[in-house]
Motif scaffolding. Sequence first.
Motif, short mmCIF file in Angstrom:
data_model
loop_
_atom_site.label_atom_id
_atom_site.label_comp_id
_atom_site.label_asym_id
_atom_site.label_seq_id
_atom_site.Cartn_x
_atom_site.Cartn_y
_atom_site.Cartn_z
N THR A 112 9.82 -2.70 -6.00
CA THR A 112 10.80 -3.64 -5.46
C THR A 112 11.29 -4.53 -6.58
N ASN A 113 12.56 -4.85 -6.56
CA ASN A 113 13.17 -5.71 -7.58
C ASN A 113 12.90 -5.21 -9.00
N GLY A 114 12.89 -3.88 -9.16
CA GLY A 114 12.77 -3.30 -10.49
C GLY A 114 11.36 -3.22 -11.04
N SER A 115 10.35 -3.61 -10.26
CA SER A 115 8.97 -3.56 -10.73
C SER A 115 8.12 -2.71 -9.80
N ALA A 116 7.07 -2.12 -10.37
CA ALA A 116 6.17 -1.26 -9.60
C ALA A 116 4.90 -2.01 -9.24
N ALA A 155 -3.02 7.08 -5.55
CA ALA A 155 -1.59 6.79 -5.42
C ALA A 155 -0.91 7.25 -6.70
N ILE A 156 0.31 7.73 -6.58
CA ILE A 156 1.04 8.24 -7.75
C ILE A 156 2.36 7.50 -7.89
N SER A 157 2.70 7.16 -9.12
CA SER A 157 3.92 6.41 -9.38
C SER A 157 5.15 7.23 -9.00
N SER A 158 6.25 6.54 -8.75
CA SER A 158 7.48 7.21 -8.29
C SER A 158 8.04 8.20 -9.30
N ASP A 159 7.72 8.00 -10.59
CA ASP A 159 8.21 8.93 -11.61
C ASP A 159 7.23 10.08 -11.86
N SER A 160 6.17 10.15 -11.08
CA SER A 160 5.17 11.22 -11.15
C SER A 160 4.43 11.29 -12.48
N LYS A 161 4.38 10.19 -13.20
CA LYS A 161 3.71 10.20 -14.50
C LYS A 161 2.32 9.59 -14.49
N LYS A 162 2.07 8.68 -13.55
CA LYS A 162 0.77 8.02 -13.52
C LYS A 162 0.12 8.14 -12.14
N PHE A 199 -19.70 -7.33 1.06
CA PHE A 199 -18.97 -6.06 0.99
C PHE A 199 -17.58 -6.19 1.61
N GLY A 200 -16.55 -5.90 0.82
CA GLY A 200 -15.19 -5.79 1.35
C GLY A 200 -14.39 -7.08 1.29
N GLY A 201 -13.09 -6.89 1.12
CA GLY A 201 -12.19 -8.03 1.05
C GLY A 201 -11.64 -8.46 2.39
N ARG A 202 -11.88 -7.67 3.44
CA ARG A 202 -11.41 -7.97 4.80
C ARG A 202 -9.90 -8.23 4.84
N GLY A 203 -9.18 -7.57 3.96
CA GLY A 203 -7.72 -7.75 3.92
C GLY A 203 -7.11 -6.72 2.98
N PHE A 204 -5.97 -7.08 2.40
CA PHE A 204 -5.30 -6.19 1.44
C PHE A 204 -4.92 -6.98 0.21
N SER A 205 -4.73 -6.27 -0.90
CA SER A 205 -4.33 -6.90 -2.16
C SER A 205 -3.14 -6.16 -2.74
N ILE A 206 -2.31 -6.89 -3.48
CA ILE A 206 -1.17 -6.29 -4.18
C ILE A 206 -1.31 -6.59 -5.66
N PHE A 207 -1.15 -5.55 -6.48
CA PHE A 207 -1.29 -5.66 -7.92
C PHE A 207 -0.01 -5.22 -8.62
N ASN A 208 0.25 -5.81 -9.78
CA ASN A 208 1.32 -5.33 -10.65
C ASN A 208 0.84 -4.02 -11.28
N ALA A 209 1.54 -2.93 -11.06
CA ALA A 209 1.08 -1.62 -11.52
C ALA A 209 1.07 -1.52 -13.05
N ALA A 210 1.94 -2.27 -13.71
CA ALA A 210 2.02 -2.18 -15.17
C ALA A 210 0.89 -2.92 -15.86
#
Length: 497
Positions: A299-303, A223-230, A371-382
Amino acid sequence: MKNKSLLALTLLAAILNGCTDHFPQDPGSPASFKEITSIDLGGTAASEISAYDPTTQKLFTVNNESAATVDVLDLSKFPLVTKSQSIDISKLGGVANSVAVSNGKLAIALEAINKQANGSVIVLNTISLATIKQITVGALPDMVIFSPDGKYIVTANEGEPNAAYTTDPEGSVSIIDVTDNYSVKTLTFGAFEGSYNQLAMNGFRVFGPGATFAKDIEPEYVAISSDSKKAFVTLQENNGIAELDLTTGTILKLHPLGTKDISQLVNAMDASDRDSKVALGTYPVKSFYLPDAIASFSTNGSAYLITANEGDAREYTAFDEQKRVSALTLDATVFPNATTLQKPENLGRLRVTSTRGDIDNDGDYDVLYGFGGRGFSIFNAATGQLVHDSGSGLEQEAINAGIYDDDRSDDKGVEPEGVTVAMINNKPTAFIALERVDAIAVYDISNPAAPKFLQMIKTGDAPEGVLIIPADKSPNGKNLLVTSNEGDGTVKFFEML
């Protein structure tokens, strides 16, 4: 009076004729996707990953049913979808693994005929389909992506060993600079070997027989950040995410993902395919997340990052890490009820890793790692911090929909494999492909700490690729969900009503 009547009649006519110049259409709801059309490209492996070019209204779909090809689908008369031709790349290498489109360019990730040798990226013009460049990358490029600004092409080079585990190339990430005549920099992970003990304490895995740290790393998805830097790269078998700086071409850090505690009610799962029922329960198991796909959103100013925690085991002729719980010797102090626990209707059928869990090295298992989380996770990109994990919620939605496959309970459950995020009605919306129940789960993730389930969409067999074509780029002016279904070779199109 006459003018008022004329105005009323004009307004009525506009409404009846569906005029949208002054009466905007209902934007629709992300909970209202319905299948509108499909195309059958063949059998198993005939439809894997797709990418869309809005300029030509072409959809490019990886088809490896009989040879390395990319099918070109014409969407210009949508909902009529026709296959216009196939791009045969079999003479350039082995299997095509992924495609991506940006600014009139199609990038194809192609593994070598010998999977352990370096693969390549082929760049074509989306109009003429003429080859622009072929660039050598690392071994087994499994995924290719353009940065949002089109400057970079990035590949996750998995570097899998051969079946005998006698040749194991280093896993790597290749960064191609489109603006610099497609110059390439391929990054490997040997510099992090000295950090392994600390990484391992937090769930990072390096465990292949005789493998070095660099060889054991297996990049899966980017995955690539919206500013194409990371760039953020899942290291699936290693249970981690790598963070890269695209501008300097360096790996910044590795984020170990820890484990999911199945003894907690919030993480309950069905562990048996022999209990004659579908029932989520708690068990003394810690499961590695082992994410496949990853997507970035803001969303809300955070990645943020969202991962589909499919799970994956190393399974080769010379080495298979999987064991049934019933086949293990369990520590009698830690598991005083081992005999009951190891029955097939309880935990006995569950597959766990044999590479970790004997904490005191006395020959029995003190911890069971699944094996596996059987779901999804959301992380703070910073920061890399976990913001939300779906717990048992995703599988519960599959159960509620009547589509949960109990035959997969002993393995990795619904196996979330793909994920993409799109802005729908100004809200980030996640679409998660569930390989083992043939469905897409849709969530509103505008509040990353508390996602809202919206819809479960039945797809073709084993959705591998999931793609959103936004309304302003789609052939019919509506948001379209496209699934590439590996099991039955179909591509299905869903319209947001």
